[in-house]
Write a protein that holds these residues in place. Structure first.
Motif, short mmCIF file in Angstrom:
data_model
loop_
_atom_site.label_atom_id
_atom_site.label_comp_id
_atom_site.label_asym_id
_atom_site.label_seq_id
_atom_site.Cartn_x
_atom_site.Cartn_y
_atom_site.Cartn_z
N LEU A 1 0.73 -0.89 -0.22
CA LEU A 1 0.01 0.10 0.31
C LEU A 1 0.30 1.12 0.20
N ALA A 2 2.00 1.13 1.40
CA ALA A 2 2.77 2.67 0.78
C ALA A 2 3.24 2.14 -0.75
N ARG A 3 4.26 1.34 -1.46
CA ARG A 3 4.66 1.76 -2.53
C ARG A 3 3.44 2.54 -3.75
N ALA A 4 2.09 1.84 -3.46
CA ALA A 4 1.43 2.02 -4.92
C ALA A 4 0.61 3.41 -4.15
N LEU A 5 0.68 3.60 -3.01
CA LEU A 5 0.40 5.22 -2.73
C LEU A 5 1.23 6.28 -2.42
N GLN A 6 2.81 5.53 -2.83
CA GLN A 6 3.60 6.97 -3.02
C GLN A 6 3.88 7.69 -1.06
N LEU A 7 4.00 6.53 -0.24
CA LEU A 7 4.06 7.23 0.69
C LEU A 7 5.52 7.43 1.08
N ASP A 8 5.25 9.02 1.91
CA ASP A 8 7.10 9.25 2.12
C ASP A 8 7.32 8.25 4.06
N GLU A 9 8.70 8.38 4.02
CA GLU A 9 8.62 7.26 5.56
C GLU A 9 7.76 8.23 7.34
N ALA A 10 7.67 8.92 7.33
CA ALA A 10 6.39 9.77 8.05
C ALA A 10 5.48 8.92 7.71
#
Length: 312
Positions: free
Chosen positions: A83-92
């Motif tokens: 999910l983090a990769r798909a939504l291009q989430l940063d570290e925080a």
């Protein structure tokens, strides 16, 4: 396993926070940014569709829909990472997603703890030993629990707040003086809310923290608007530009140090670049603070009395 609808002290649920966070991250990401072809000219959503996020994350549309509706309970690390990769989430943002998932799986009575309200004397001595640089210790909700002399001088109006210990967020949103103090108040306000949102994700059942969020939400439209964005941020290093009431403009670098032995506490230290007007202003502020201290010490000393002659 806890009920994902469990309500915290702000009157919101973990499900609410999950739904609004995932929806807000999805809506900001365009197909072009995600490397997807944009079919058709009329898209009803501003960002990615649910099925597009599901495809990018490698999960079914039904499963992603369940997640976005607020049910992260039981989600594996591999799903959260996808999910983090798909939504291009940063570290925080990625850390916040994991915090929301943990909160969905852990009962509130286990998570409940209060923000630290005091510091050990040895920690006070550590920051007092920092000479020539303002330093303070704060907890997760932004209470300033200790400061060195120059730190108290730098944040003069904050330290004078009626509610003690002084709180950086309360000062920013409820004290008009903050708008003169912060050179870029809008950015300072954005950062303050993003830091609080991260803290709330880490410990959603901290009553002190959620009470503060409730107070600010009730009293400040500026806070409510920012809180609804679900932005999160780490506050580790950067620049702080302020207009000080005594010495004028200061452009300072700051470093934040977490304290492994004191969970929830961190030290912030501010320095001026060598050879700059800010360095001169900081030295002037240190001189002013020392003068104020000496004057206070003299005022506290007992008045000298002339010797009274003793009669034979």
């Amino acid at each position: 396993m806890s009920d994902p609808g469990q309500t915290d002290h702000r009157g919101t649920t973990n499900s609410d926070d999950v739904r609004e966070f995932l929806t807000s991250r999805r809506s900001r990401l365009t197909p072009e940014q995600a490397g997807l072809p944009a079919y058709g000219g009329n898209r009803r959503v501003s960002g990615l569709r649910r099925e597009e996020v599901a495809m990018l994350a490698g999960v079914s549309v039904d499963y992603y829909t369940r997640l976005e509706r607020g049910n992260l309970s039981g989600a594996s690390d591999s799903v959260l990472e996808a999910l983090a990769r798909a939504l291009q989430l940063d570290e925080a943002e990625t850390a916040h997603l994991y915090d929301l998932a943990r909160a969905a799986d852990v009962a509130p009575r286990i998570r409940r703890r209060r923000s630290p309200q005091t510091v050990r004397p040895s920690l006070q001595r550590v920051i007092d030993a920092i000479v020539g640089a303002p330093a303070w210790v704060r907890n997760d909700r932004g209470d300033v629990l200790a400061a060195n002399e120059l730190g108290r001088a730098l944040y003069l109006d904050l330290m004078a707040e009626k509610v003690q210990p002084p709180n950086a967020s309360r000062f920013t949103f409820l004290n008009p003086k903050s708008r003169q103090f912060y050179a870029n108040w809008e950015q300072a306000a954005d950062d303050m809310v993003a830091i609080l949102r991260s803290a709330a994700g880490r410990n959603p059942y901290d009553k002190d923290l959620t009470d503060l969020i409730g107070e600010l939400s009730t009293r400040s439209e500026e806070f409510r608007t920012r809180w609804a964005r679900h932005d999160v941020k780490y506050h580790r290093t950067g620049r702080k530009r302020v207009h000080h009431p005594i010495v004028g403009d200061l452009d300072l670098a700051f470093e934040a140090f977490e304290l492994p032995g004191e969970p929830g506490l961190r030290i912030n230290v501010y320095t001026a670049d060598p050879g700059t007007p800010s360095e001169d202003a900081l030295k002037l502020l240190a001189s002013w603070a020392a003068t104020q201290r000496e004057a206070a010490q003299r005022a506290a000393e007992p008045a000298d009395h002339p010797d009274i002659p003793v009669n034979d």
